[in-house]
Design a protein around this motif. Structure first.
Motif, PDB file in Angstrom:
ATOM      1  N   VAL A  45       8.800  -9.679 -24.516  1.00  0.00           N
ATOM      2  CA  VAL A  45       7.662 -10.349 -23.886  1.00  0.00           C
ATOM      3  C   VAL A  45       7.830 -11.863 -23.972  1.00  0.00           C
ATOM      4  CG1 VAL A  45       5.147 -10.631 -23.932  1.00  0.00           C
ATOM      5  CG2 VAL A  45       6.157  -8.391 -24.368  1.00  0.00           C
ATOM      6  N   VAL A  46       8.376 -12.332 -25.067  1.00  0.00           N
ATOM      7  CA  VAL A  46       8.626 -13.773 -25.208  1.00  0.00           C
ATOM      8  C   VAL A  46       9.613 -14.234 -24.133  1.00  0.00           C
ATOM      9  CG1 VAL A  46       9.560 -15.559 -26.721  1.00  0.00           C
ATOM     10  CG2 VAL A  46       8.134 -13.767 -27.671  1.00  0.00           C
ATOM     11  N   VAL A  47      10.675 -13.461 -23.954  1.00  0.00           N
ATOM     12  CA  VAL A  47      11.665 -13.808 -22.926  1.00  0.00           C
ATOM     13  C   VAL A  47      11.020 -13.749 -21.539  1.00  0.00           C
ATOM     14  CG1 VAL A  47      13.837 -13.085 -21.851  1.00  0.00           C
ATOM     15  CG2 VAL A  47      13.594 -13.052 -24.327  1.00  0.00           C
ATOM     16  N   GLY A  48      10.176 -12.744 -21.299  1.00  0.00           N
ATOM     17  CA  GLY A  48       9.468 -12.648 -20.023  1.00  0.00           C
ATOM     18  C   GLY A  48       8.543 -13.832 -19.791  1.00  0.00           C
ATOM     19  N   ALA A  49       7.878 -14.272 -20.841  1.00  0.00           N
ATOM     20  CA  ALA A  49       7.004 -15.439 -20.718  1.00  0.00           C
ATOM     21  C   ALA A  49       7.807 -16.686 -20.367  1.00  0.00           C
ATOM     22  CB  ALA A  49       6.227 -15.651 -22.007  1.00  0.00           C
ATOM     23  N   PHE A  50       8.997 -16.809 -20.955  1.00  0.00           N
ATOM     24  CA  PHE A  50       9.857 -17.947 -20.620  1.00  0.00           C
ATOM     25  C   PHE A  50      10.319 -17.874 -19.170  1.00  0.00           C
ATOM     26  CE2 PHE A  50      11.313 -18.418 -25.296  1.00  0.00           C
ATOM     27  CZ  PHE A  50      10.138 -19.074 -25.593  1.00  0.00           C
ATOM     28  N   ALA A  51      10.631 -16.681 -18.713  1.00  0.00           N
ATOM     29  CA  ALA A  51      11.074 -16.520 -17.324  1.00  0.00           C
ATOM     30  C   ALA A  51       9.957 -16.866 -16.350  1.00  0.00           C
ATOM     31  CB  ALA A  51      11.560 -15.095 -17.080  1.00  0.00           C
ATOM     32  N   ILE A  52       8.738 -16.464 -16.679  1.00  0.00           N
ATOM     33  CA  ILE A  52       7.593 -16.791 -15.814  1.00  0.00           C
ATOM     34  C   ILE A  52       7.300 -18.283 -15.883  1.00  0.00           C
ATOM     35  CG2 ILE A  52       5.118 -16.443 -15.497  1.00  0.00           C
ATOM     36  CD1 ILE A  52       5.570 -13.542 -16.358  1.00  0.00           C
ATOM     37  N   ALA A  53       7.452 -18.872 -17.070  1.00  0.00           N
ATOM     38  CA  ALA A  53       7.215 -20.313 -17.210  1.00  0.00           C
ATOM     39  C   ALA A  53       8.196 -21.113 -16.354  1.00  0.00           C
ATOM     40  CB  ALA A  53       7.323 -20.727 -18.669  1.00  0.00           C
ATOM     41  N   ALA A  54       9.404 -20.591 -16.192  1.00  0.00           N
ATOM     42  CA  ALA A  54      10.386 -21.286 -15.359  1.00  0.00           C
ATOM     43  C   ALA A  54       9.968 -21.315 -13.900  1.00  0.00           C
ATOM     44  CB  ALA A  54      11.753 -20.627 -15.500  1.00  0.00           C
ATOM     45  N   GLU A  55       9.201 -20.304 -13.487  1.00  0.00           N
ATOM     46  CA  GLU A  55       8.731 -20.225 -12.100  1.00  0.00           C
ATOM     47  C   GLU A  55       7.338 -20.816 -11.903  1.00  0.00           C
ATOM     48  OE1 GLU A  55      10.511 -18.986  -9.491  1.00  0.00           O
ATOM     49  OE2 GLU A  55      12.187 -18.812 -10.900  1.00  0.00           O
ATOM     50  N   ALA A  56       6.664 -21.184 -13.002  1.00  0.00           N
ATOM     51  CA  ALA A  56       5.292 -21.690 -12.916  1.00  0.00           C
ATOM     52  C   ALA A  56       5.254 -22.999 -12.146  1.00  0.00           C
ATOM     53  CB  ALA A  56       4.715 -21.884 -14.307  1.00  0.00           C
ATOM     54  N   ASN A  57       4.196 -23.131 -11.354  1.00  0.00           N
ATOM     55  CA  ASN A  57       4.049 -24.356 -10.569  1.00  0.00           C
ATOM     56  C   ASN A  57       2.640 -24.934 -10.630  1.00  0.00           C
ATOM     57  OD1 ASN A  57       2.755 -22.473  -9.067  1.00  0.00           O
ATOM     58  ND2 ASN A  57       4.074 -22.633  -7.275  1.00  0.00           N
ATOM     59  N   TRP A  59      -1.028 -25.451 -13.517  1.00  0.00           N
ATOM     60  CA  TRP A  59      -1.453 -25.473 -14.907  1.00  0.00           C
ATOM     61  C   TRP A  59      -1.924 -24.106 -15.396  1.00  0.00           C
ATOM     62  CZ3 TRP A  59      -6.374 -24.163 -16.287  1.00  0.00           C
ATOM     63  CH2 TRP A  59      -7.311 -24.118 -15.262  1.00  0.00           C
ATOM     64  N   LEU A  60      -2.501 -23.284 -14.536  1.00  0.00           N
ATOM     65  CA  LEU A  60      -2.989 -21.974 -14.948  1.00  0.00           C
ATOM     66  C   LEU A  60      -1.829 -21.077 -15.404  1.00  0.00           C
ATOM     67  CD1 LEU A  60      -5.308 -19.987 -15.269  1.00  0.00           C
ATOM     68  CD2 LEU A  60      -4.970 -19.315 -12.885  1.00  0.00           C
ATOM     69  N   LEU A  61      -0.740 -21.086 -14.670  1.00  0.00           N
ATOM     70  CA  LEU A  61       0.418 -20.295 -15.065  1.00  0.00           C
ATOM     71  C   LEU A  61       1.040 -20.820 -16.357  1.00  0.00           C
ATOM     72  CD1 LEU A  61       2.153 -19.592 -11.647  1.00  0.00           C
ATOM     73  CD2 LEU A  61       0.847 -18.016 -13.072  1.00  0.00           C
ATOM     74  N   TYR A  62       1.035 -22.136 -16.541  1.00  0.00           N
ATOM     75  CA  TYR A  62       1.542 -22.693 -17.790  1.00  0.00           C
ATOM     76  C   TYR A  62       0.701 -22.237 -18.982  1.00  0.00           C
ATOM     77  CZ  TYR A  62       4.663 -25.835 -15.261  1.00  0.00           C
ATOM     78  OH  TYR A  62       5.643 -26.350 -14.480  1.00  0.00           O
ATOM     79  N   VAL A  63      -0.607 -22.245 -18.817  1.00  0.00           N
ATOM     80  CA  VAL A  63      -1.496 -21.810 -19.902  1.00  0.00           C
ATOM     81  C   VAL A  63      -1.301 -20.327 -20.190  1.00  0.00           C
ATOM     82  CG1 VAL A  63      -3.929 -21.475 -20.531  1.00  0.00           C
ATOM     83  CG2 VAL A  63      -3.197 -23.624 -19.490  1.00  0.00           C
ATOM     84  N   LEU A  64      -1.223 -19.505 -19.142  1.00  0.00           N
ATOM     85  CA  LEU A  64      -1.036 -18.066 -19.336  1.00  0.00           C
ATOM     86  C   LEU A  64       0.296 -17.754 -20.012  1.00  0.00           C
ATOM     87  CD1 LEU A  64      -2.470 -16.604 -16.016  1.00  0.00           C
ATOM     88  CD2 LEU A  64      -3.479 -16.513 -18.298  1.00  0.00           C
ATOM     89  N   THR A  65       1.352 -18.438 -19.612  1.00  0.00           N
ATOM     90  CA  THR A  65       2.644 -18.182 -20.237  1.00  0.00           C
ATOM     91  C   THR A  65       2.671 -18.673 -21.683  1.00  0.00           C
ATOM     92  OG1 THR A  65       3.545 -20.209 -19.285  1.00  0.00           O
ATOM     93  CG2 THR A  65       3.967 -18.152 -18.108  1.00  0.00           C
TER      94      THR A  65
END
Length: 102
Positions: A45-57, A59-65
């Motif tokens: 899940v940590v790795v998945g959060a990092f992968a999603i953070a790389a695609e975040a564009n 502030w909401l996605l940054y907070v969720l990740t």
């Protein structure tokens, strides 16, 4: 639905079935250490959060990740801590010598 969604859904269902089979074969005396050790799998899940953070564009996605990575890291650390404590219960205490009793 797309082929990718079907493939992801199939992987999810297969992982549920394999997880159920593995957990049902574990004896009850090892259930708690096994479950706490399985919590360490949340490292994925940590790795998945990092992968999603790389695609975040935004502030909401940054907070969720951030929260996804935080909770997964807490779960990983807790899993190892509980496993260590549970396995510590099975350690034999050293036998006292006759000289120590006097």
């Amino acid at each position: 639905m797309s082929e990718e969604l079907y493939a992801n859904l199939a992987i999810f269902v297969l992982s549920l079935l394999v997880g159920f089979e593995v957990m049902s074969k574990i004896p009850s005396t090892l259930q708690t250490p096994m479950m706490s050790g399985a919590n360490a799998i949340h490292g994925v899940v940590v790795v998945g959060a990092f992968a999603i953070a790389a695609e975040a564009n935004n502030w909401l996605l940054y907070v969720l990740t951030f929260f996804a990575a935080l909770f997964a890291a807490i779960n990983v650390a807790g899993g190892y801590t509980v496993t260590d404590r549970m396995l510590g219960m099975f350690d034999r205490k050293p036998a006292k010598k006759e000289e120590d009793k006097k």
